[in-house]
Design a protein around this motif. Sequence first.
Motif, PDB file in Angstrom:
ATOM      1  N   ALA A 247      -0.008  -1.305  -0.346  1.00 25.20           N
ATOM      2  CA  ALA A 247      -0.161  -0.110   0.166  1.00 25.20           C
ATOM      3  C   ALA A 247       0.523   1.647  -0.031  1.00 25.20           C
ATOM      4  CB  ALA A 247      -0.669  -0.289   1.346  1.00 25.20           C
ATOM      5  N   LEU A 248       2.156   1.055   0.137  1.00 28.99           N
ATOM      6  CA  LEU A 248       2.703   2.353   0.473  1.00 28.99           C
ATOM      7  C   LEU A 248       2.114   2.837  -0.876  1.00 28.99           C
ATOM      8  CD1 LEU A 248       6.298   0.868   2.191  1.00 28.99           C
ATOM      9  CD2 LEU A 248       4.063   1.337   3.437  1.00 28.99           C
ATOM     10  N   ALA A 249       3.533   2.581  -2.095  1.00 36.04           N
ATOM     11  CA  ALA A 249       2.791   3.824  -3.183  1.00 36.04           C
ATOM     12  C   ALA A 249       1.465   4.750  -3.291  1.00 36.04           C
ATOM     13  CB  ALA A 249       3.443   3.085  -4.054  1.00 36.04           C
ATOM     14  N   THR A 250       0.542   4.568  -2.814  1.00 34.46           N
ATOM     15  CA  THR A 250      -0.708   4.728  -3.855  1.00 34.46           C
ATOM     16  C   THR A 250      -1.169   5.978  -2.003  1.00 34.46           C
ATOM     17  OG1 THR A 250      -1.322   2.758  -4.418  1.00 34.46           O
ATOM     18  CG2 THR A 250      -3.046   3.816  -3.495  1.00 34.46           C
ATOM     19  N   GLU A 251      -0.401   5.653  -0.899  1.00 34.90           N
ATOM     20  CA  GLU A 251      -0.700   5.584   0.476  1.00 34.90           C
ATOM     21  C   GLU A 251      -0.435   6.876   0.618  1.00 34.90           C
ATOM     22  OE1 GLU A 251      -3.984   5.842   1.331  1.00 34.90           O
ATOM     23  OE2 GLU A 251      -4.396   3.543   0.744  1.00 34.90           O
ATOM     24  N   THR A 252       1.014   6.752   0.064  1.00 34.71           N
ATOM     25  CA  THR A 252       2.263   8.130   0.140  1.00 34.71           C
ATOM     26  C   THR A 252       2.132   8.947  -0.913  1.00 34.71           C
ATOM     27  OG1 THR A 252       3.899   6.668  -0.733  1.00 34.71           O
ATOM     28  CG2 THR A 252       4.015   7.166   1.776  1.00 34.71           C
ATOM     29  N   ALA A 253       1.499   8.490  -1.907  1.00 28.34           N
ATOM     30  CA  ALA A 253       1.078   9.803  -2.913  1.00 28.34           C
ATOM     31  C   ALA A 253      -0.532  10.780  -2.458  1.00 28.34           C
ATOM     32  CB  ALA A 253       0.758   9.088  -4.548  1.00 28.34           C
ATOM     33  N   ALA A 254      -1.349   9.892  -1.896  1.00 29.82           N
ATOM     34  CA  ALA A 254      -2.531  10.544  -1.418  1.00 29.82           C
ATOM     35  C   ALA A 254      -2.723  11.720  -0.190  1.00 29.82           C
ATOM     36  CB  ALA A 254      -3.297   9.461  -1.040  1.00 29.82           C
ATOM     37  N   ASN A 255      -1.641  10.890   0.272  1.00 29.21           N
ATOM     38  CA  ASN A 255      -0.997  11.574   2.060  1.00 29.21           C
ATOM     39  C   ASN A 255       0.616  11.800   2.018  1.00 29.21           C
ATOM     40  OD1 ASN A 255      -4.213  10.025   3.774  1.00 29.21           O
ATOM     41  ND2 ASN A 255      -2.792   8.780   2.458  1.00 29.21           N
ATOM     42  N   PRO A 256       0.133  13.707   1.513  1.00 34.54           N
ATOM     43  CA  PRO A 256       1.326  13.839   1.760  1.00 34.54           C
ATOM     44  C   PRO A 256       2.429  13.657   3.487  1.00 34.54           C
ATOM     45  CG  PRO A 256       0.277  15.843   0.534  1.00 34.54           C
ATOM     46  CD  PRO A 256      -0.426  14.363   1.382  1.00 34.54           C
ATOM     47  N   GLY A 257       1.639  14.148   4.328  1.00 38.49           N
ATOM     48  CA  GLY A 257       2.193  13.760   5.475  1.00 38.49           C
ATOM     49  C   GLY A 257       2.293  12.331   6.204  1.00 38.49           C
ATOM     50  N   LEU A 258       2.498  11.602   5.126  1.00 38.82           N
ATOM     51  CA  LEU A 258       2.349  10.222   5.711  1.00 38.82           C
ATOM     52  C   LEU A 258       4.185   9.898   6.211  1.00 38.82           C
ATOM     53  CD1 LEU A 258       0.825   8.210   6.941  1.00 38.82           C
ATOM     54  CD2 LEU A 258       1.287   7.240   4.762  1.00 38.82           C
ATOM     55  N   ARG A 259       4.673  10.017   6.833  1.00 42.26           N
ATOM     56  CA  ARG A 259       6.428   9.513   6.825  1.00 42.26           C
ATOM     57  C   ARG A 259       6.599   7.497   6.988  1.00 42.26           C
ATOM     58  NH1 ARG A 259       6.354  13.457   4.557  1.00 42.26           N
ATOM     59  NH2 ARG A 259       7.032  14.981   4.902  1.00 42.26           N
ATOM     60  N   LEU A 260       7.514   7.663   6.787  1.00 47.13           N
ATOM     61  CA  LEU A 260       7.670   5.992   7.621  1.00 47.13           C
ATOM     62  C   LEU A 260       9.104   5.556   7.176  1.00 47.13           C
ATOM     63  CD1 LEU A 260       6.344   4.546   3.487  1.00 47.13           C
ATOM     64  CD2 LEU A 260       4.985   5.182   6.039  1.00 47.13           C
ATOM     65  N   MET A 261       9.116   4.526   8.306  1.00 48.37           N
ATOM     66  CA  MET A 261      10.182   3.625   9.175  1.00 48.37           C
ATOM     67  C   MET A 261      10.399   2.214   9.553  1.00 48.37           C
ATOM     68  SD  MET A 261      10.897   4.955  13.389  1.00 48.37           S
ATOM     69  CE  MET A 261      12.595   4.791  13.676  1.00 48.37           C
ATOM     70  N   ARG A 262      11.095   1.411   9.003  1.00 51.71           N
ATOM     71  CA  ARG A 262      11.988   0.698   8.593  1.00 51.71           C
ATOM     72  C   ARG A 262      11.909  -0.037  10.032  1.00 51.71           C
ATOM     73  NH1 ARG A 262      10.158  -2.950   4.204  1.00 51.71           N
ATOM     74  NH2 ARG A 262      10.905  -1.985   2.213  1.00 51.71           N
ATOM     75  N   PHE A 263      11.199  -1.477  10.372  1.00 56.41           N
ATOM     76  CA  PHE A 263      11.668  -2.043  12.055  1.00 56.41           C
ATOM     77  C   PHE A 263      12.788  -2.523  11.058  1.00 56.41           C
ATOM     78  CE2 PHE A 263       6.938  -2.080  11.876  1.00 56.41           C
ATOM     79  CZ  PHE A 263       7.242  -1.491  13.342  1.00 56.41           C
ATOM     80  N   ALA A 264      13.368  -3.324  12.184  1.00 51.89           N
ATOM     81  CA  ALA A 264      14.251  -3.637  12.377  1.00 51.89           C
ATOM     82  C   ALA A 264      14.781  -5.225  11.918  1.00 51.89           C
ATOM     83  CB  ALA A 264      15.300  -3.901  14.226  1.00 51.89           C
ATOM     84  N   ALA A 265      15.939  -5.857  11.432  1.00 54.92           N
ATOM     85  CA  ALA A 265      15.596  -6.913  10.564  1.00 54.92           C
ATOM     86  C   ALA A 265      16.208  -7.853  12.165  1.00 54.92           C
ATOM     87  CB  ALA A 265      16.939  -7.945   9.701  1.00 54.92           C
ATOM     88  N   PRO A 266      14.782  -9.459  12.027  1.00 56.50           N
ATOM     89  CA  PRO A 266      13.424  -9.568  10.559  1.00 56.50           C
ATOM     90  C   PRO A 266      12.505  -9.024  10.527  1.00 56.50           C
ATOM     91  CG  PRO A 266      14.013 -11.155  12.670  1.00 56.50           C
ATOM     92  CD  PRO A 266      15.061 -10.792  12.408  1.00 56.50           C
ATOM     93  N   GLU A 267      12.008  -8.526   9.482  1.00 51.47           N
ATOM     94  CA  GLU A 267      11.225  -7.167   9.768  1.00 51.47           C
ATOM     95  C   GLU A 267       9.466  -7.703   9.553  1.00 51.47           C
ATOM     96  OE1 GLU A 267      11.372  -3.726   7.157  1.00 51.47           O
ATOM     97  OE2 GLU A 267      12.836  -5.467   5.727  1.00 51.47           O
ATOM     98  N   PRO A 268       8.447  -7.503  10.836  1.00 47.21           N
ATOM     99  CA  PRO A 268       7.175  -8.350  10.882  1.00 47.21           C
ATOM    100  C   PRO A 268       6.552  -8.230   9.061  1.00 47.21           C
ATOM    101  CG  PRO A 268       6.902  -6.155  11.466  1.00 47.21           C
ATOM    102  CD  PRO A 268       8.510  -6.866  11.469  1.00 47.21           C
ATOM    103  N   GLU A 269       5.819  -9.482   8.608  1.00 46.92           N
ATOM    104  CA  GLU A 269       5.432  -9.300   6.759  1.00 46.92           C
ATOM    105  C   GLU A 269       4.247 -10.149   6.951  1.00 46.92           C
ATOM    106  OE1 GLU A 269       8.575 -11.014   5.243  1.00 46.92           O
ATOM    107  OE2 GLU A 269       8.358 -13.609   5.867  1.00 46.92           O
ATOM    108  N   ARG A 270       3.813 -10.241   6.049  1.00 46.24           N
ATOM    109  CA  ARG A 270       2.695 -11.346   6.120  1.00 46.24           C
ATOM    110  C   ARG A 270       2.341 -12.683   4.398  1.00 46.24           C
ATOM    111  NH1 ARG A 270      -3.081  -7.994   4.308  1.00 46.24           N
ATOM    112  NH2 ARG A 270      -1.256  -6.270   2.426  1.00 46.24           N
ATOM    113  N   GLN A 271       2.201 -13.546   4.443  1.00 46.26           N
ATOM    114  CA  GLN A 271       2.834 -14.218   3.375  1.00 46.26           C
ATOM    115  C   GLN A 271       1.409 -13.976   2.160  1.00 46.26           C
ATOM    116  OE1 GLN A 271       5.342 -16.179   2.156  1.00 46.26           O
ATOM    117  NE2 GLN A 271       3.644 -15.420   0.081  1.00 46.26           N
TER     118      GLN A 271
END
Length: 313
Positions: A247-271
């Motif tokens: 969802a990152l590309a769509t939601e950051t384009a729609a919300n300029p105030g949105l900032r993102l930060m990565r988690f440390a490895a191993p990152e949480p994820e879904r399959q």
Amino acid sequence: MNITLRQLTYFLALIETRNFGRAAARVNISQPALSVQIRELEITLGVRLFDRLPRDVAVTRAGRDLEARARRIMAEVAELQAAARLARLGGQLNLGMIPTVAPYLLPRVLPGLRARQTSIDLRLREAQTDALTEGLLRGQLDAIVIATPVAGDDTISAALFQDRFVLAGHADRLAAPMAARGALRPDAIDPDQLILLDEGHCLADQALEVCALDRSRRRFDLGAASLATLAGLVGQGAGLTLLPELALATETAANPGLRLMRFAAPEPERQIRLVRRAATDGAGWFDELAAVLSEAGQKLTAAARAQVPLPAP
């Protein structure tokens, strides 16, 4: 007199609604007509299937026995219909997707299907995981795209891609996590800052699990109906949330105030998985559809990893 598929359809509708009026509305016939069909089914079988009560019906033991058989019969009919539709990805394909995948993946999938010159008539149903799984097992859907495993031997699944989570919020809200020493861990997020989707969304459950939070504690907000709403809220400074890479590309384009930060490895994820019934002939169409979905998903997640670089190993 022979038992008809129509009678079995009406019978199952009455089983599920426990009311002649509601059952008739579900199958789009009048209540007297449904009552006649149920009565004729009882006469043919020589047993009483329902006890008629003033405002309800109760299923008899004979009715319970018939229910199991009727569901098997209707599932077989659904398989026959699916086999006729899905000859090498031709005809109509009833595909289900969870709401946290469909709006991001589907626009990328359609061009891929067209490029392969398939004659598929794609019909999409967007719903939460439980509803999609039920629709699949009942033969209403040919395949579903979900983010949780399906238990049992009734289904076959293909892994499509890994979708990692990132922490999202307004710059003011992310200031504290960014200033903290050490790598960011999901269980270090302040629960009072966390906003998630409505209950019933598998993404909300996954977020709670990776953050090691107990839903019953209720210190966090559960209420956004979609990822778009959720991203809009946190982009305006309402709190923090976990967003999937998809969802990152769509939601950051729609919300300029949105900032993102990565988690440390191993990152949480879904399959993300594509699932079909084991009894369905998946020759050709299933693998081809999985390839298109996998390619589109991997391109989206690769773009997200370029947008928000991965943490050092």
